[in-house]
Enzyme design. Structure first.
Site, PDB file in Angstrom:
ATOM      1  N   TYR A 132      -1.270  11.530  15.249  1.00 20.34           N
ATOM      2  CA  TYR A 132      -0.367  10.727  14.398  1.00 20.34           C
ATOM      3  C   TYR A 132       0.281   9.618  15.231  1.00 20.34           C
ATOM      4  O   TYR A 132       0.296   8.451  14.831  1.00 20.34           O
ATOM      5  CB  TYR A 132       0.718  11.606  13.762  1.00 20.34           C
ATOM      6  CG  TYR A 132       1.733  10.796  12.970  1.00 20.34           C
ATOM      7  CD1 TYR A 132       1.389  10.205  11.759  1.00 20.34           C
ATOM      8  CD2 TYR A 132       3.031  10.598  13.446  1.00 20.34           C
ATOM      9  CE1 TYR A 132       2.307   9.445  11.032  1.00 20.34           C
ATOM     10  CE2 TYR A 132       3.957   9.838  12.726  1.00 20.34           C
ATOM     11  CZ  TYR A 132       3.588   9.265  11.520  1.00 20.34           C
ATOM     12  OH  TYR A 132       4.492   8.496  10.813  1.00 20.34           O
ATOM     13  N   GLY A 175       7.988   7.392  -1.970  1.00 24.95           N
ATOM     14  CA  GLY A 175       8.599   7.179  -0.657  1.00 24.95           C
ATOM     15  C   GLY A 175       9.013   5.734  -0.395  1.00 24.95           C
ATOM     16  O   GLY A 175       9.533   5.032  -1.277  1.00 24.95           O
ATOM     17  N   THR A 210       0.851  -1.195   0.000  1.00 28.98           N
ATOM     18  CA  THR A 210       0.000   0.000   0.000  1.00 28.98           C
ATOM     19  C   THR A 210       0.890   1.250   0.000  1.00 28.98           C
ATOM     20  O   THR A 210       2.000   1.241   0.531  1.00 28.98           O
ATOM     21  CB  THR A 210      -0.952   0.035   1.207  1.00 28.98           C
ATOM     22  OG1 THR A 210      -0.202   0.254   2.411  1.00 28.98           O
ATOM     23  CG2 THR A 210      -1.762  -1.242   1.340  1.00 28.98           C
ATOM     24  N   GLY A 211       0.378   2.308  -0.617  1.00 28.90           N
ATOM     25  CA  GLY A 211       1.143   3.561  -0.656  1.00 28.90           C
ATOM     26  C   GLY A 211       2.446   3.393  -1.397  1.00 28.90           C
ATOM     27  O   GLY A 211       3.494   3.882  -0.974  1.00 28.90           O
ATOM     28  N   ALA A 212       2.383   2.696  -2.544  1.00 30.46           N
ATOM     29  CA  ALA A 212       3.615   2.406  -3.294  1.00 30.46           C
ATOM     30  C   ALA A 212       3.868   3.446  -4.380  1.00 30.46           C
ATOM     31  O   ALA A 212       4.734   3.255  -5.217  1.00 30.46           O
ATOM     32  CB  ALA A 212       3.529   1.008  -3.896  1.00 30.46           C
TER      33      ALA A 212
HETATM   34  N1  LIG Z   1       9.443   9.071   6.359  1.00 28.03           N
HETATM   35  C1  LIG Z   1       9.626   8.914   7.662  1.00 28.03           C
HETATM   36  O1  LIG Z   1      10.493   9.555   8.291  1.00 28.03           O
HETATM   37  C2  LIG Z   1       8.766   7.952   8.424  1.00 28.03           C
HETATM   38  C3  LIG Z   1       9.020   7.774   9.783  1.00 28.03           C
HETATM   39  C4  LIG Z   1       8.254   6.883  10.498  1.00 28.03           C
HETATM   40  C5  LIG Z   1       7.257   6.165   9.867  1.00 28.03           C
HETATM   41  N2  LIG Z   1       7.008   6.372   8.557  1.00 28.03           N
HETATM   42  C6  LIG Z   1       5.906   5.592   7.950  1.00 28.03           C
HETATM   43  O2  LIG Z   1       6.330   5.057   6.716  1.00 28.03           O
HETATM   44  C7  LIG Z   1       5.187   4.845   5.879  1.00 28.03           C
HETATM   45  C8  LIG Z   1       5.505   5.364   4.480  1.00 28.03           C
HETATM   46  O3  LIG Z   1       5.637   6.774   4.540  1.00 28.03           O
HETATM   47  P1  LIG Z   1       6.642   7.588   3.597  1.00 28.03           P
HETATM   48  O4  LIG Z   1       7.662   8.179   4.484  1.00 28.03           O
HETATM   49  O5  LIG Z   1       7.051   6.783   2.426  1.00 28.03           O
HETATM   50  O6  LIG Z   1       5.655   8.775   3.152  1.00 28.03           O
HETATM   51  P2  LIG Z   1       5.187   9.258   1.703  1.00 28.03           P
HETATM   52  O7  LIG Z   1       6.346   9.437   0.810  1.00 28.03           O
HETATM   53  O8  LIG Z   1       4.298  10.437   1.981  1.00 28.03           O
HETATM   54  O9  LIG Z   1       4.328   8.047   1.178  1.00 28.03           O
HETATM   55  C9  LIG Z   1       3.080   7.759   1.740  1.00 28.03           C
HETATM   56  C10 LIG Z   1       2.300   6.905   0.782  1.00 28.03           C
HETATM   57  O10 LIG Z   1       0.997   6.667   1.362  1.00 28.03           O
HETATM   58  C11 LIG Z   1       0.023   6.966   0.378  1.00 28.03           C
HETATM   59  N3  LIG Z   1      -1.243   7.382   0.946  1.00 28.03           N
HETATM   60  C12 LIG Z   1      -1.525   8.492   1.648  1.00 28.03           C
HETATM   61  N4  LIG Z   1      -2.843   8.543   1.929  1.00 28.03           N
HETATM   62  C13 LIG Z   1      -3.397   7.446   1.376  1.00 28.03           C
HETATM   63  C14 LIG Z   1      -4.719   6.953   1.302  1.00 28.03           C
HETATM   64  N5  LIG Z   1      -5.743   7.608   1.834  1.00 28.03           N
HETATM   65  N6  LIG Z   1      -4.924   5.796   0.657  1.00 28.03           N
HETATM   66  C15 LIG Z   1      -3.909   5.127   0.089  1.00 28.03           C
HETATM   67  N7  LIG Z   1      -2.636   5.549   0.100  1.00 28.03           N
HETATM   68  C16 LIG Z   1      -2.397   6.695   0.732  1.00 28.03           C
HETATM   69  C17 LIG Z   1       0.638   8.084  -0.447  1.00 28.03           C
HETATM   70  O11 LIG Z   1      -0.058   8.158  -1.651  1.00 28.03           O
HETATM   71  P3  LIG Z   1      -0.264   9.553  -2.455  1.00 28.03           P
HETATM   72  O12 LIG Z   1       0.884   9.580  -3.396  1.00 28.03           O
HETATM   73  O13 LIG Z   1      -1.560   9.407  -3.145  1.00 28.03           O
HETATM   74  O14 LIG Z   1      -0.259  10.650  -1.447  1.00 28.03           O
HETATM   75  C18 LIG Z   1       2.072   7.581  -0.567  1.00 28.03           C
HETATM   76  O15 LIG Z   1       2.178   6.626  -1.580  1.00 28.03           O
HETATM   77  C19 LIG Z   1       4.024   5.547   6.578  1.00 28.03           C
HETATM   78  O16 LIG Z   1       3.229   4.578   7.218  1.00 28.03           O
HETATM   79  C20 LIG Z   1       4.696   6.440   7.605  1.00 28.03           C
HETATM   80  O17 LIG Z   1       3.871   6.668   8.743  1.00 28.03           O
HETATM   81  C21 LIG Z   1       7.738   7.235   7.810  1.00 28.03           C
END
Ligand SMILES: NC(=O)c1ccc[n+]([C@@H]2O[C@H](COP(=O)([O-])OP(=O)(O)OC[C@H]3O[C@@H](n4cnc5c(N)ncnc54)[C@H](OP(=O)(O)O)[C@@H]3O)[C@@H](O)[C@H]2O)c1
Length: 312
Positions: free
Chosen positions: A171, A24, A19-21
């Site tokens: 969050y 990021g 999911t969310g691929a």
């Molecule tokens: N980056 C960090 O420092 C960090 C730290 C701790 C945990 N995390 C966790 O890592 C995971 C990935 O985050 P990331 O850092 O890769 O962030 P990201 O680059 O913002 O990617 C998030 C992904 O989730 C998708 N998404 C958002 N809302 C959605 C919805 N309603 N339905 C389906 N998909 C949705 C986004 O799609 P769109 O392109 O459509 O927006 C995007 O593909 C998350 O669970 C986050 O909480 C990240």
């Protein structure tokens, strides 16, 4: 020995849904799984971004539309996946939001709780029949270091809270819910004799789209400083989820995160979990609340085969 993508075993013959691929860490996770031979389904809110991501992933990547903020969309996505494949080897619950601009999901939930937790709770339940009896199958749920900031799990009163979209507490609670869900799912799978296991992972800190949304003003200098000093590349930050998904030595019920700098960066090793995440009663309460709010029912522990049905 440091675990790296070179250690990801051959994934040929396996099917993974991430999911969310579209960007990021999810894109990175999908890319590595595809490079190792998996058929990868990118579950994305925005199909055009998904198609662009699939081109970068290569291999047998395909896209399914999924908006985790809409239970109707979750049901449609699960239906489409069930129509395309007769088994899943990996489900990576990766998508997430932090401080989104909107105040509520389509179903009226506070967005962190609704997207990060409830959407994945429903999706997993609806896809579980494809995974449950598959040897080596895994559900990986991506949590966060921030789960440690949450003193308690979300309660019924938080589900529709107004203003939570700008709240660090909301969050953090949603990421605690991710970890509690991963643990409780594992316990229920193990109790029912399922072949599949559930594992949690967190990426430490990584400069991704997650940080582009509108953090509360007081937090901006703190997060900018932390990102400057501590953040790692998405390729490295994806390692804990990739290891949780593919290393047979990682046990079900486990939780992985980076090895260095207080789990902010470097490697993929067993991670610390907060006391709140280990509260078994709270996990059961959250599970029941999630069933009530989503209408997706998982069968009772041990009572019948572990399956998900739809109550509405
Ligand atoms: N980056 C960090 O420092 C960090 C730290 C701790 C945990 N995390 C966790 O890592 C995971 C990935 O985050 P990331 O850092 O890769 O962030 P990201 O680059 O913002 O990617 C998030 C992904 O989730 C998708 N998404 C958002 N809302 C959605 C919805 N309603 N339905 C389906 N998909 C949705 C986004 O799609 P769109 O392109 O459509 O927006 C995007 O593909 C998350 O669970 C986050 O909480 C990240």
């Amino acid at each position: 020995m440091v675990w790296s993508t070179a250690d990801v075993p051959d994934q040929r013959g396996r099917t993974a849904l991430v999911t969310g691929a579209s960007g990021g860490l999810g894109l990175e996770t999908a890319r590595v799984l595809a490079r190792r031979g998996a058929r990868v389904i990118l579950a994305c809110r925005d199909v055009e971004r998904g198609i662009a991501a699939a081109a970068r992933v290569g291999g047998m990547a395909e896209v399914v539309r999924l908006d985790l903020g809409s239970l109707a969309s979750v049901r449609q996505a699960a239906e489409r996946v069930r129509g395309r494949v007769d088994r899943l080897d990996l489900l990576v619950n990766n998508a997430g939001v932090m401080f989104p601009a909107y105040r509520h999901t389509r179903d009226g939930f506070e967005p962190h709780f609704g997207v990060n937790h409830l959407g994945h709770f429903a999706l997993t339940g609806l896809l579980l029949p494809l995974l449950r009896d598959v040897p080596g199958a895994r559900v990986v749920t991506v949590s966060s270091l921030a789960h440690r900031l949450a003193a308690r799990a979300p309660r019924a009163g938080d589900a529709h809270a107004d203003g939570g979209h700008r709240s660090v507490a909301a969050y953090s609670r949603s990421k605690l819910a991710n970890l509690m869900f991963a643990r409780e799912l594992h316990r229920r799978l193990a109790d029912s004799g399922a072949a599949a296991v559930s594992v949690a992972a967190h990426p430490g800190l990584s400069r991704t789209g997650l940080w582009h949304a509108g953090a509360p003003v007081w937090l901006r200098p703190v997060s900018a400083g932390a990102l400057r000093r501590l953040a790692q590349d998405p390729a490295e930050a994806a390692l804990p989820a990739l290891r949780a998904a593919t290393d047979p030595l990682v046990p079900g019920g486990g939780h992985l995160g980076p090895a260095g700098l207080s789990e902010c960066r470097g490697g993929a090793v067993p991670a610390r979990s907060s006391r709140a995440s280990r509260d078994e009663l709270a996990r059961i309460r959250l599970w029941e609340l999630s069933q009530d709010l989503t209408g997706v029912r998982y069968a009772r522990r041990g009572a019948e085969r572990f399956a998900a049905g739809t109550a509405r």
